[in-house]
Design a protein around this motif. Structure first.
Motif, PDB file in Angstrom:
ATOM      1  N   PRO A 213       0.801  -1.228   0.000  1.00  0.00           N
ATOM      2  CA  PRO A 213       0.000   0.000   0.000  1.00  0.00           C
ATOM      3  C   PRO A 213       0.835   1.280   0.000  1.00  0.00           C
ATOM      4  N   HIS A 214       2.066   1.230   0.497  1.00  0.00           N
ATOM      5  CA  HIS A 214       2.908   2.431   0.579  1.00  0.00           C
ATOM      6  C   HIS A 214       4.253   2.163  -0.089  1.00  0.00           C
ATOM      7  N   PRO A 215       4.282   2.096  -1.420  1.00  0.00           N
ATOM      8  CA  PRO A 215       5.517   1.706  -2.122  1.00  0.00           C
ATOM      9  C   PRO A 215       6.651   2.707  -1.984  1.00  0.00           C
ATOM     10  N   GLN A 216       6.370   3.891  -1.418  1.00  0.00           N
ATOM     11  CA  GLN A 216       7.480   4.809  -1.154  1.00  0.00           C
ATOM     12  C   GLN A 216       8.347   4.321  -0.005  1.00  0.00           C
ATOM     13  N   ASN A 217       7.830   3.337   0.750  1.00  0.00           N
ATOM     14  CA  ASN A 217       8.577   2.728   1.845  1.00  0.00           C
ATOM     15  C   ASN A 217       9.009   1.314   1.471  1.00  0.00           C
ATOM     16  N   PRO A 218      10.157   0.852   1.971  1.00  0.00           N
ATOM     17  CA  PRO A 218      10.565  -0.539   1.700  1.00  0.00           C
ATOM     18  C   PRO A 218       9.529  -1.527   2.235  1.00  0.00           C
TER      19      PRO A 218
ATOM     20  N   ALA B 299      13.981   5.655  -7.606  1.00  0.00           N
ATOM     21  CA  ALA B 299      13.126   6.673  -8.213  1.00  0.00           C
ATOM     22  C   ALA B 299      11.688   6.468  -7.757  1.00  0.00           C
ATOM     23  N   ASN B 300      10.744   7.037  -8.476  1.00  0.00           N
ATOM     24  CA  ASN B 300       9.354   6.977  -8.052  1.00  0.00           C
ATOM     25  C   ASN B 300       8.744   5.634  -8.402  1.00  0.00           C
ATOM     26  N   ALA B 301       7.895   5.132  -7.517  1.00  0.00           N
ATOM     27  CA  ALA B 301       7.211   3.862  -7.757  1.00  0.00           C
ATOM     28  C   ALA B 301       6.095   4.062  -8.779  1.00  0.00           C
ATOM     29  N   PRO B 302       5.757   3.016  -9.524  1.00  0.00           N
ATOM     30  CA  PRO B 302       4.611   3.114 -10.433  1.00  0.00           C
ATOM     31  C   PRO B 302       3.316   3.291  -9.639  1.00  0.00           C
ATOM     32  N   GLU B 303       2.286   3.714 -10.352  1.00  0.00           N
ATOM     33  CA  GLU B 303       1.011   3.910  -9.688  1.00  0.00           C
ATOM     34  C   GLU B 303       0.413   2.574  -9.266  1.00  0.00           C
ATOM     35  N   GLY B 304      -0.388   2.635  -8.185  1.00  0.00           N
ATOM     36  CA  GLY B 304      -0.987   1.412  -7.647  1.00  0.00           C
ATOM     37  C   GLY B 304      -2.295   1.059  -8.313  1.00  0.00           C
TER      38      GLY B 304
END
Length: 439
Positions: A336-341, A354-359
């Protein structure tokens, strides 16, 4: 002039004078009683690390219940603190070995980093060890006998009396009027070492009076031979430690080609050296598993199963895979929070560069038949993509797969199996290592 026991002890323990503590394995028998008395006496006029005795109570015989009290009295008289450690001895084919394993496990737990455990084995013990192992068919390493020092737990073990005979210890004990425990089981010749001590060695020394000294000296010669074998193994292993195509896969591995160039004897020597910290080694009859793995066809992925794991061969490289490698959960997870490991149960960690793809994003594992869209190449079978990247077979089942809904977006760590382009994003996986409990 022949050096005294005290002088021998000081010389042997000179490298350990700066240890944070010295622990004495104190059974209450002759050997450890003399060692305790010598060290307590030395501490009166020498600057030694703090002393503590450890008595392991096995509880294997009724007489042993009185030994902790005896050991406490001896330690009190010597001014040395005593720690009593009860242990459970696991039932098995060899009671001797089970008791020894329990004892040394207790010692390993008792000593902290930088500390030293001192045991009272002597020259006669060394001779018995050599003959016992010879009769069991041990190789050169086994026939080196007991080392003067070795790692134990987070500290070290030292045997400062290995160059002293039992007769010398008995003489010292009687001169100092020491009292010690006579373990009734030491007279039971059903135990192999007791049989050697009471039945075999008296006959050997009757015919060859210097048998004990000669056997102990032979163990020393074999220890030197083993040092040379280890030096050769270091060179051969170093030559085979070429970089892997998968630097993120932090498992022990070697290039096979340099090993193939060696004689069979050097191959086994190098592998014994490399595998020794990872698993108990097989006896000579079971080394055929190495030949089978080495000589399999180029497109095969053979496995050699050992006690604590498996040796795999993939793409002309051998990999050590610990037994615990298969212990992970392959259940799909949402992210749910791909900005975090993302921590994967038993399977390391995932993160994006870099930025994660959209969910919505989720993580799954290979089930078979997966297909993904690869930029510039169209739809490709996952199996083919893994083959193109030459991913070792043992890792494929635990490679994390990134999904956007039901769409397969990427295989972790494989840029050629990803919908990410340029600087958009990459999915990175840090798998578990041997240091994280896989060995």
């Amino acid at each position: 002039m022949k050096p005294t026991l005290t002088a021998k002890l000081l010389q042997t323990l000179a490298p350990w004078r700066n240890a944070s503590a010295w622990h004495i394995a104190f059974s209450g028998g002759l050997d450890s009683t003399v060692l305790l008395h010598l060290l307590a006496d030395l501490a009166k006029n020498q600057s030694l690390p703090p002393l503590q005795a450890i008595h392991v109570h096995h509880g294997l015989q009724a007489a042993a219940d009185a030994w902790p009290a005896h050991c406490q009295a001896v330690c009190d008289a010597a001014g040395v603190s005593l720690r009593i450690m009860p242990v459970q001895v696991q039932a098995g084919a060899s009671l001797e070995r089970a008791a020894r394993d329990a004892r040394y496990q207790a010692f390993a737990e008792a000593i902290a980093p930088g500390e030293l455990l001192l045991t009272g084995q002597h020259r006669d013990d060394q001779a018995e060890t050599l003959l016992f192992r010879l009769l069991r068919g041990a190789g050169v390493r086994g026939l080196t006998g007991m080392p003067v020092q070795r790692p134990l737990g987070e500290g070290w073990l030292a045997r400062p009396l290995l160059d002293v005979s039992r007769a010398e210890l008995e003489t010292y004990a009687r001169e100092q009027q020491l009292s010690w425990i006579e373990d009734p089981s030491n007279g039971d010749s059903r135990f192999s070492r007791n049989y050697l001590r009471h039945q075999v060695f008296p006959q050997l020394t009757a015919r060859w009076p210097q048998a004990v000294n000669t056997l102990a000296r032979t163990a020393g010669h074999l220890a030197q031979a083993q040092e040379l074998l280890d030096e050769l193994a270091q060179l051969d292993v170093q030559a085979a430690q070429l970089p892997s195509a998968f630097p993120w896969l932090a498992l022990p591995s070697l290039a096979l080609a340099p090993l193939r160039d060696l004689s069979d004897a050097r191959q086994r020597n190098a592998l014994r050296y490399w595998l020794a910290p990872l698993t108990p080694l097989p006896d000579s009859e079971h080394w055929v598993g190495w030949n089978t793995l080495r000589d399999a066809k180029a497109d095969a992925q053979p496995v050699w199963r050992l006690a604590d794991g498996q040796l795999h061969r993939c793409n002309d490289r051998i990999w050590w895979v610990p037994a615990a490698w298969s212990e992970f959960s392959d259940t799909a997870l949402s992210w749910p929070h791909p900005q975090n490991p993302l921590q994967l149960p038993g399977n390391g960690q995932l993160y994006f560069s870099a930025n994660a793809p959209e969910g919505p994003l989720s993580i799954g594992y290979r089930q078979g038949g997966e297909v993904m869209e690869v930029p510039g190449r169209g739809r490709r079978d996952l199996k083919r993509l893994l083959n193109e990247s030459a991913v070792p077979g043992f890792i494929r089942g635990r490679l994390p797969l990134l999904y956007q809904g039901s769409r397969l977006l990427a295989v972790a760590n494989l840029a050629r199996a990803s919908t990410g382009q340029g600087d958009d994003w990459q999915l990175h996986w840090a798998p578990p290592t041997c240091d994280q409990g896989l060995s």
